[in-house]
Structures are given as structure tokens and as C-alpha cells.
Design a protein around this motif. Structure first.
Motif, PDB file in Angstrom:
ATOM      1  N   GLU A  17       2.025  28.730  13.216  1.00  0.00           N
ATOM      2  CA  GLU A  17       0.981  28.684  12.141  1.00  0.00           C
ATOM      3  C   GLU A  17      -0.250  27.880  12.885  1.00  0.00           C
ATOM      4  O   GLU A  17      -1.216  28.892  12.787  1.00  0.00           O
ATOM      5  CB  GLU A  17       1.109  27.841  10.769  1.00  0.00           C
ATOM      6  N   GLU A  18      -0.501  26.935  13.486  1.00  0.00           N
ATOM      7  CA  GLU A  18      -1.439  26.520  14.355  1.00  0.00           C
ATOM      8  C   GLU A  18      -1.954  27.381  15.348  1.00  0.00           C
ATOM      9  O   GLU A  18      -3.192  27.634  15.635  1.00  0.00           O
ATOM     10  CB  GLU A  18      -1.162  25.055  14.677  1.00  0.00           C
ATOM     11  N   LYS A  19      -0.907  27.890  16.181  1.00  0.00           N
ATOM     12  CA  LYS A  19      -1.364  28.875  17.283  1.00  0.00           C
ATOM     13  C   LYS A  19      -1.956  30.257  16.642  1.00  0.00           C
ATOM     14  O   LYS A  19      -3.060  30.575  17.610  1.00  0.00           O
ATOM     15  CB  LYS A  19       0.082  29.144  17.777  1.00  0.00           C
ATOM     16  N   TYR A  20      -1.600  30.714  15.659  1.00  0.00           N
ATOM     17  CA  TYR A  20      -2.048  32.008  15.235  1.00  0.00           C
ATOM     18  C   TYR A  20      -3.166  31.791  14.127  1.00  0.00           C
ATOM     19  O   TYR A  20      -3.685  32.960  13.596  1.00  0.00           O
ATOM     20  CB  TYR A  20      -0.932  32.816  14.671  1.00  0.00           C
ATOM     21  N   ARG A  21      -3.624  30.848  13.569  1.00  0.00           N
ATOM     22  CA  ARG A  21      -4.428  30.479  12.873  1.00  0.00           C
ATOM     23  C   ARG A  21      -6.014  31.129  12.879  1.00  0.00           C
ATOM     24  O   ARG A  21      -6.286  31.926  12.075  1.00  0.00           O
ATOM     25  CB  ARG A  21      -4.615  28.807  12.407  1.00  0.00           C
ATOM     26  N   LEU A  22      -6.599  31.054  13.992  1.00  0.00           N
ATOM     27  CA  LEU A  22      -7.544  31.637  14.374  1.00  0.00           C
ATOM     28  C   LEU A  22      -7.757  33.019  14.418  1.00  0.00           C
ATOM     29  O   LEU A  22      -8.540  33.816  13.787  1.00  0.00           O
ATOM     30  CB  LEU A  22      -8.272  30.992  15.769  1.00  0.00           C
ATOM     31  N   ILE A  23      -6.651  33.509  15.008  1.00  0.00           N
ATOM     32  CA  ILE A  23      -6.495  35.100  14.913  1.00  0.00           C
ATOM     33  C   ILE A  23      -6.122  35.803  13.625  1.00  0.00           C
ATOM     34  O   ILE A  23      -7.026  36.773  13.264  1.00  0.00           O
ATOM     35  CB  ILE A  23      -5.112  35.431  15.776  1.00  0.00           C
ATOM     36  N   ARG A  24      -5.553  35.104  12.883  1.00  0.00           N
ATOM     37  CA  ARG A  24      -5.317  35.659  11.573  1.00  0.00           C
ATOM     38  C   ARG A  24      -6.567  35.323  10.476  1.00  0.00           C
ATOM     39  O   ARG A  24      -6.828  36.557   9.960  1.00  0.00           O
ATOM     40  CB  ARG A  24      -4.147  34.748  10.748  1.00  0.00           C
ATOM     41  N   GLN A  25      -7.342  34.333  10.772  1.00  0.00           N
ATOM     42  CA  GLN A  25      -8.568  34.153   9.995  1.00  0.00           C
ATOM     43  C   GLN A  25      -9.456  35.136  10.525  1.00  0.00           C
ATOM     44  O   GLN A  25     -10.339  35.720   9.475  1.00  0.00           O
ATOM     45  CB  GLN A  25      -9.015  32.727  10.212  1.00  0.00           C
ATOM     46  N   SER A  26      -9.623  35.477  11.638  1.00  0.00           N
ATOM     47  CA  SER A  26     -10.536  36.361  12.148  1.00  0.00           C
ATOM     48  C   SER A  26     -10.488  37.860  11.658  1.00  0.00           C
ATOM     49  O   SER A  26     -11.188  38.564  11.323  1.00  0.00           O
ATOM     50  CB  SER A  26     -10.770  36.374  13.631  1.00  0.00           C
ATOM     51  N   LEU A  27      -8.815  38.254  11.782  1.00  0.00           N
ATOM     52  CA  LEU A  27      -8.779  39.540  11.186  1.00  0.00           C
ATOM     53  C   LEU A  27      -8.957  39.743   9.767  1.00  0.00           C
ATOM     54  O   LEU A  27      -9.416  40.703   9.238  1.00  0.00           O
ATOM     55  CB  LEU A  27      -6.942  39.884  11.484  1.00  0.00           C
ATOM     56  N   LYS A  29     -11.264  37.953   7.971  1.00  0.00           N
ATOM     57  CA  LYS A  29     -12.743  38.231   7.851  1.00  0.00           C
ATOM     58  C   LYS A  29     -13.166  39.764   8.086  1.00  0.00           C
ATOM     59  O   LYS A  29     -13.929  40.087   7.505  1.00  0.00           O
ATOM     60  CB  LYS A  29     -13.568  37.439   8.666  1.00  0.00           C
ATOM     61  N   GLU A  30     -12.602  39.924   9.135  1.00  0.00           N
ATOM     62  CA  GLU A  30     -12.848  41.543   9.787  1.00  0.00           C
ATOM     63  C   GLU A  30     -12.679  42.604   8.763  1.00  0.00           C
ATOM     64  O   GLU A  30     -13.323  43.354   8.326  1.00  0.00           O
ATOM     65  CB  GLU A  30     -12.274  41.750  10.934  1.00  0.00           C
ATOM     66  N   LYS A  31     -11.331  42.422   7.939  1.00  0.00           N
ATOM     67  CA  LYS A  31     -10.920  43.160   6.938  1.00  0.00           C
ATOM     68  C   LYS A  31     -11.789  43.279   5.659  1.00  0.00           C
ATOM     69  O   LYS A  31     -12.012  44.067   5.080  1.00  0.00           O
ATOM     70  CB  LYS A  31      -9.417  42.929   6.639  1.00  0.00           C
ATOM     71  N   LYS A  32     -12.246  42.209   5.448  1.00  0.00           N
ATOM     72  CA  LYS A  32     -13.086  41.829   4.216  1.00  0.00           C
ATOM     73  C   LYS A  32     -14.244  42.537   4.393  1.00  0.00           C
ATOM     74  O   LYS A  32     -14.817  43.237   3.438  1.00  0.00           O
ATOM     75  CB  LYS A  32     -13.219  40.289   3.932  1.00  0.00           C
ATOM     76  N   LYS A  33     -14.973  42.293   5.599  1.00  0.00           N
ATOM     77  CA  LYS A  33     -16.232  43.030   5.760  1.00  0.00           C
ATOM     78  C   LYS A  33     -16.205  44.572   5.752  1.00  0.00           C
ATOM     79  O   LYS A  33     -17.064  45.258   5.130  1.00  0.00           O
ATOM     80  CB  LYS A  33     -16.778  42.819   7.219  1.00  0.00           C
ATOM     81  N   GLU A  34     -14.948  45.086   6.228  1.00  0.00           N
ATOM     82  CA  GLU A  34     -14.760  46.599   6.248  1.00  0.00           C
ATOM     83  C   GLU A  34     -14.508  47.196   4.557  1.00  0.00           C
ATOM     84  O   GLU A  34     -15.134  48.028   4.328  1.00  0.00           O
ATOM     85  CB  GLU A  34     -13.682  47.069   7.006  1.00  0.00           C
ATOM     86  N   LYS A  35     -13.880  46.255   3.800  1.00  0.00           N
ATOM     87  CA  LYS A  35     -13.394  46.709   2.538  1.00  0.00           C
ATOM     88  C   LYS A  35     -14.898  46.546   1.761  1.00  0.00           C
ATOM     89  O   LYS A  35     -15.345  47.444   1.109  1.00  0.00           O
ATOM     90  CB  LYS A  35     -12.835  45.486   1.781  1.00  0.00           C
ATOM     91  N   TYR A  36     -15.742  45.578   2.099  1.00  0.00           N
ATOM     92  CA  TYR A  36     -17.167  45.395   1.546  1.00  0.00           C
ATOM     93  C   TYR A  36     -18.080  46.569   1.843  1.00  0.00           C
ATOM     94  O   TYR A  36     -18.570  47.261   1.211  1.00  0.00           O
ATOM     95  CB  TYR A  36     -17.787  44.168   1.832  1.00  0.00           C
TER      96      TYR A  36
END
Length: 132
Positions: A17-27, A29-36
Motif C-alpha cells: 500500500e505504501e509503495k503504490y499509494r502515490l500512483i493510486r492517488q494520482s490516477l 485525481k486524474e480520473k476525477k478531473k476527467e469526470k468533472y
């Protein structure tokens, strides 16, 4: 006492979870922007009047909304390609002493029966055994 294998599995999940946390958060955020963007474009379509020039613009917007949907799907595929155990929802709280995963108190990080024993032995400051 919990099995050592379960405790080790939980530790492995924490590391993932610590290793992939930043990748998951950035993806996310990107998905949320596209939906918006997609929602804002659909709202703009409703507000426009029925002029021919605006109809041409709407056709262009439809193409961009299709592109947005494709981007959202691509982002979702990237999220799904991450390991399942890297998701924070899969983590469990465990008792610090016994490793028990059930009946944990967040404030103390202890399972219920250990907490009760420690309160009875006056090892936790400020906690008292209730009696009425």
C-alpha cells in the motif's frame, strides 16, 4: 495470539500500500478531473441555444466527450492493473500485543480483552473500569 502468517501477510499489504499509494492517488485525481470535465461539457450542451453554429460546436464537443470517456476507461484500467493488496481498503487494524484483528479500539490500538486486562491492572492512564 494471531497466526504469524496472518500478521506477516498484513505487513506485506502495508508495504504494498505504501509503495503504490502515490500512483493510486494520482490516477484517482486524474480520473476525477476527467469526470468533472465530462459533466461540465454536458451541462454546457444543455445551456446552448439551437443555432446552426452552436450545433457544429456541439458535434465537436461530442467527439471530445467520447475522448474523455476513453481517457476515463484507460485510467480505470491502469487502476485495475495495480496489485489488489495495494488497495488501502484491504488493510486491517491489529492489536499491538496479540495481533488480533477483531474488536480493536482505535484510540489504544488494542483488542477488547487486552484493553480490559490493562485497565484492570491500571496500566492505561485515564482509563477506568466502569462500575455502577
Amino acid at each position: 495470539m494471531a497466526k504469524k502468517s496472518l500478521i506477516q501477510r498484513e505487513n506485506k499489504r502495508k508495504k504494498l500500500e505504501e509503495k503504490y499509494r502515490l500512483i493510486r492517488q494520482s490516477l484517482k485525481k486524474e480520473k476525477k478531473k476527467e469526470k468533472y470535465r465530462l459533466i461540465s461539457q454536458s451541462l454546457k450542451k444543455e445551456k446552448t441555444s439551437a443555432l446552426n453554429l452552436q450545433k457544429k460546436k456541439e458535434k465537436k464537443k461530442e467527439k471530445t466527450s467520447a475522448l474523455n470517456l476513453q481517457k476515463i476507461k484507460e485510467i480505470q484500467k491502469k487502476l485495475q492493473s495495480l496489485p489488489r493488496n495495494s488497495a488501502p481498503i484491504r488493510l486491517h487494524r491489529r492489536c499491538l500485543f496479540t495481533g488480533r484483528s477483531r474488536a480493536n479500539y482505535r484510540d489504544f490500538g488494542l483488542s477488547g480483552h487486552i484493553l480490559r486486562e490493562m485497565v484492570r491492572a491500571c496500566l492505561l492512564p485515564g482509563a477506568t473500569k466502569s462500575s455502577w
